[in-house]
Design an enzyme around this catalytic site. Structure first.
Site, short mmCIF file in Angstrom:
data_model
loop_
_atom_site.label_atom_id
_atom_site.label_comp_id
_atom_site.label_asym_id
_atom_site.label_seq_id
_atom_site.Cartn_x
_atom_site.Cartn_y
_atom_site.Cartn_z
N CYS A 9 -53.70 11.52 13.07
CA CYS A 9 -52.31 11.40 12.65
C CYS A 9 -51.39 11.53 13.86
O CYS A 9 -51.52 12.49 14.63
CB CYS A 9 -51.97 12.47 11.62
N LYS A 30 -28.86 -18.15 -18.10
CA LYS A 30 -29.17 -17.55 -19.40
C LYS A 30 -28.85 -18.54 -20.50
O LYS A 30 -27.80 -19.19 -20.46
CB LYS A 30 -28.34 -16.28 -19.62
N TYR A 47 -22.25 -7.26 -22.12
CA TYR A 47 -21.40 -6.47 -23.01
C TYR A 47 -22.23 -6.07 -24.22
O TYR A 47 -22.78 -6.91 -24.92
CB TYR A 47 -20.20 -7.32 -23.43
N LYS A 107 -26.21 -14.69 -8.59
CA LYS A 107 -27.06 -13.49 -8.57
C LYS A 107 -26.62 -12.61 -7.40
O LYS A 107 -27.02 -12.81 -6.25
CB LYS A 107 -28.53 -13.88 -8.44
N TYR A 116 2.24 1.87 -3.48
CA TYR A 116 1.18 2.36 -4.36
C TYR A 116 0.88 3.83 -4.06
O TYR A 116 0.75 4.66 -4.98
CB TYR A 116 -0.08 1.52 -4.18
N ASP A 123 -26.29 -9.59 -4.85
CA ASP A 123 -27.32 -8.79 -4.20
C ASP A 123 -26.84 -7.35 -4.09
O ASP A 123 -26.29 -6.92 -3.08
CB ASP A 123 -27.61 -9.37 -2.81
N CYS A 162 -53.37 10.15 6.60
CA CYS A 162 -53.50 11.48 7.17
C CYS A 162 -53.94 12.41 6.03
O CYS A 162 -53.34 12.40 4.95
CB CYS A 162 -52.16 11.95 7.75
N LYS A 214 -34.15 -18.12 -7.14
CA LYS A 214 -33.99 -17.45 -5.85
C LYS A 214 -33.88 -18.50 -4.75
O LYS A 214 -34.71 -19.41 -4.64
CB LYS A 214 -35.20 -16.55 -5.57
N CYS A 243 -48.67 18.03 6.71
CA CYS A 243 -48.20 17.28 7.87
C CYS A 243 -46.67 17.21 7.84
O CYS A 243 -46.09 16.87 6.80
CB CYS A 243 -48.79 15.86 7.84
N ASP A 262 0.83 -1.21 0.00
CA ASP A 262 0.00 0.00 0.00
C ASP A 262 0.87 1.26 0.00
O ASP A 262 0.55 2.25 -0.68
CB ASP A 262 -0.92 0.01 1.22
N ALA A 263 1.97 1.21 0.74
CA ALA A 263 2.85 2.38 0.83
C ALA A 263 3.48 2.70 -0.53
O ALA A 263 3.58 3.87 -0.93
CB ALA A 263 3.94 2.15 1.87
N LEU A 265 -35.80 -9.95 -14.38
CA LEU A 265 -35.85 -11.36 -14.73
C LEU A 265 -37.03 -12.02 -14.03
O LEU A 265 -37.36 -11.67 -12.89
CB LEU A 265 -34.56 -12.08 -14.33
N GLU A 324 -24.62 -17.93 -13.53
CA GLU A 324 -23.85 -16.92 -12.82
C GLU A 324 -24.51 -16.66 -11.47
O GLU A 324 -25.74 -16.72 -11.35
CB GLU A 324 -23.80 -15.62 -13.62
N CYS A 346 -49.31 15.14 13.24
CA CYS A 346 -49.94 16.48 13.20
C CYS A 346 -51.32 16.52 13.84
O CYS A 346 -51.87 17.60 14.03
CB CYS A 346 -50.03 16.97 11.75
#
Length: 659
Positions: A400, A284, A222, A114, A35, A116, A418, A308, A423, A32-33, A82, A112, A403
């Site tokens: 409500c 697909k 693509y 899915k 970079y 989230d 309401c 799912k 409100c 990191d240093a 989908l 592939e 209000c």
């Protein structure tokens, strides 16, 4: 090319290579240093030669001032959702439909994970990142280019020329845990899940905040010149990887249903080992030619399915029920739960939707309940598992809770509302709605400004916007004099918006853009609408009993009548402009659309009919000239037959449009 330009390009190319190694391939070669030293060297050289800074430089991922809001952008191709398969039987049914539509042909599925997160379309011009747009409604999304540029795994430059890549923006689990820890230490509420955090982080108005959220981007489509850029989905994924995009390695070409089911089962058991959240698998049909022949419905491709995974569940106790008030005044009961971990996420609240849902569950405070994250995201109470010993019933209030105005429940509607449009609980959302481009079109009035206006008590209703001075606006945080003057002018300019937009902006339940147009043209003035009884209102096209009752309820409330008078004093247009009839090949004809058309979406068909002078109605009646029927046409088709209405398809409609 000067020696300085050569040195700059060498540094940029080296940093791009290390970004790709670290953020895409997870194979860093530098510490990191080291970079950071290279990045500082590039930044220092660019600071000495600002005329040589390029938009695709690694130093330009974060830049610019926070914006006041997002602008809309149209997609090059619709970003369709989908269809879902929730169990093996539905997956097998999908496979059967594919085989029936291309009988006798061999085909493969590309499976592939899915992810989230949030779907985004990213456009490149001459290989340089040009624009990033969220999915939105599938046709139009929000331009989030400045924020997307901060995602390190999304290349600012590639060798791909002009093209578009679509993918998923996700927040890795580790980043999500760090974010919640920081919020907890700062005394802020925790975020519910990584998906919402990713979506919120990509839509903040300050790109520097997005940059700190450590979002990731995985490419999966693509597109070149408005069409898929490779002959198969598998080839497209390989091309994206070659161009330097992060493509999920957990993918497989499956020769048939058996291999697809094995892939789905494998990753269901391994999902907790992933660095990000998934909620299923996308399958697909691989070959583009077969995809085209399988085609699309109005909402989804026939050649793809999202399997799912079952929702994750846990038991906990319902400790309290709170009431939230939304923009249109709907009172929504919210369950306060004893915090419980569901699928790795702490759940402390869940929506209960309305009174009917509480009654259906036979739910009382103190009960033990089963909670699931529907689609692994939205917390939901499934059922009562054990009645509490000291359980007590819940009732929505008659006034409500914010209000104190009357709460009404329109006949036929499950929600209570309401009736006070001013409100405080409704106010911020109401102002944002009022300012929308499709409503009063007040440019520059975004969430940050609305928060300040309401919190500082400068605005107590949408009518107060017209009393604001440029000096008051200039006194708000991050508002320069020029910006304040522009916003003040935009507010003043909104006075010229037509009556139909004023009606939409009032926030009358069930009165949106379309109903506002119908009412404005049918009655001519706001006063005539406000004075009309339900029978007179229902005489207008497409206005039924529920809408009529909602309109009467709105104008019978004193708070709303006061708002209308204040808007009148602000000189908004309460009278419909006289318009000559739109003349075209369909002038005088009324159409009803039903089912799925072969090539036109319902929105496209409606727009073309109206552009040719015709009307589009949602209900079949004796006034209907034609019913345009597509695949899976519903009850409207039968009613048209009963009334003897002419029934046509898309080809006949196109002939009429082209006449």
């Amino acid at each position: 090319m000067s020696q300085t330009e050569i040195e700059l390009e060498k540094l940029r190319a080296e940093l791009r290579r290390h970004e790709h190694l670290y953020y895409v391939l997870d194979q860093p070669e530098l510490s990191d240093a080291e970079y950071d030293r290279l990045m500082r060297e590039l930044a220092s050289l660019e600071a000495r030669h600002p005329e040589l800074v390029t938009s695709d430089s690694p130093t330009q991922r974060v830049g610019g001032k926070p914006r006041e809001g997002f602008v809309k952008a149209r997609h090059s191709m619709p970003m369709l959702s989908l269809d879902n398969a929730l169990n093996p039987r539905e997956l097998r049914e999908f496979d059967r439909r594919v085989r029936d539509l291309i009988p006798g042909e061999e085909f493969a599925y590309v499976a592939e994970l899915k992810l989230d997160g949030l779907s985004v379309a990213v456009r490149y011009r001459d290989g340089v990142l040009h624009q990033a747009v969220t999915r939105g409604d599938g046709l139009t999304g929000e331009d989030v280019t400045a924020n997307a540029r901060t995602i390190r795994s999304l290349p600012l430059r590639t060798n791909g020329g002009d093209f578009e890549v679509r993918g998923e923006v996700v927040m890795p689990r580790a980043a999500f845990m760090r974010l919640n820890q920081e919020r907890e230490e700062a005394g802020l509420p925790r975020y519910a899940n990584p998906r919402n955090s990713a979506a919120g982080s990509l839509r903040v108005l300050d790109p520097s905040i997005t940059a700190g959220r450590q979002l990731d981007f995985y490419a999966y489509f693509y597109i070149v010149n408005g069409d898929y850029g490779r002959p198969s989905q598998w080839d497209a994924l390989e091309t994206l990887a070659e161009l330097g995009f992060k493509v999920n390695p957990a993918r497989q070409k499956c020769a048939g249903l058996t291999e697809l089911e094995e892939f789905i089962h494998e990753w269901e058991t391994k999902r907790d080992s992933l660095p990000y959240e998934i909620d299923g698998v996308v399958a697909k049909v691989d070959v583009l030619d077969q995809q085209r022949r399988l085609g699309w419905t109005a909402k989804a491709p026939r050649w793809a399915i999202a399997y799912k995974y079952p929702a994750r569940e846990a038991e906990t106790v319902l400790e309290e029920i709170l009431v939230q008030v939304g923009r249109t005044g709907v009172l929504t009961p919210v369950a306060v739960l004893r915090p419980v971990t569901v699928g790795g996420v702490t759940v402390a609240r869940a929506t209960l939707h309305n009174e009917d849902e509480i009654a259906r569950l036979d739910l009382e405070i103190g009960d033990k309940v089963l909670v699931e994250r529907s689609g692994d995201v939205i917390p939901k109470i499934v059922r009562v598992t054990q009645r509490g010993e000291s359980r007590r019933p819940f009732r929505l209030p008659e006034a409500c809770p914010v209000c104190g105005s009357n709460v009404v429940r329109v006949e036929g509607e499950v929600a209570r509302r309401c009736v006070n449009s001013s409100c405080p609980a409704r106010l911020k959302e109401s102002i944002l709605h009022f300012a929308r481009r499709s409503v009063m079109d007040i440019d520059g009035l975004g969430e940050a400004l609305v928060d300040q206006l309401v919190d500082r008590k400068l605005v107590g209703s949408v009518a107060d916007l017209y009393d604001l001075t440029a000096e008051q606006l200039a006194g708000l945080d991050r508002m320069a004099e020029k910006s304040a003057a522009n916003l003040h002018a935009s507010i003043a300019g909104s006075r010229t918006q037509p009556l139909e937009r004023v009606l939409n902006g009032l926030g009358i339940p069930f009165v949106g853009e379309r109903t506002g147009q119908i009412l404005a043209r049918a009655f001519g003035t706001l006063d005539a609408i406000a004075a009309a009884d339900p029978a007179r209102l229902q005489a207008a096209e497409e206005v039924g009993p529920k809408v009529a009752e909602s309109i009467r309820g709105f104008f019978s409330e004193p708070h709303n009548r006061e708002l209308v008078e204040r808007l009148r004093g602000a000189e908004l247009r309460f009278t419909e402009e006289s318009r000559g009839p739109q003349i075209g090949s369909l002038t005088g004809k009324t159409f009803v659309l039903t089912g799925t058309l072969p090539s036109l979406t319902r929105e496209d068909a409606k727009a073309r009919i109206e552009a040719s002078g015709g009307k589009v109605s949602t209900a079949v009646s004796k006034k209907t000239s034609f019913v345009v029927a597509g695949e899976d046409a519903g009850s409207k088709l039968e009613k048209a037959r009963q009334l003897g209405i002419a029934i046509i398809g898309e080809p006949e409609l196109m002939e009429m449009l082209n006449a």
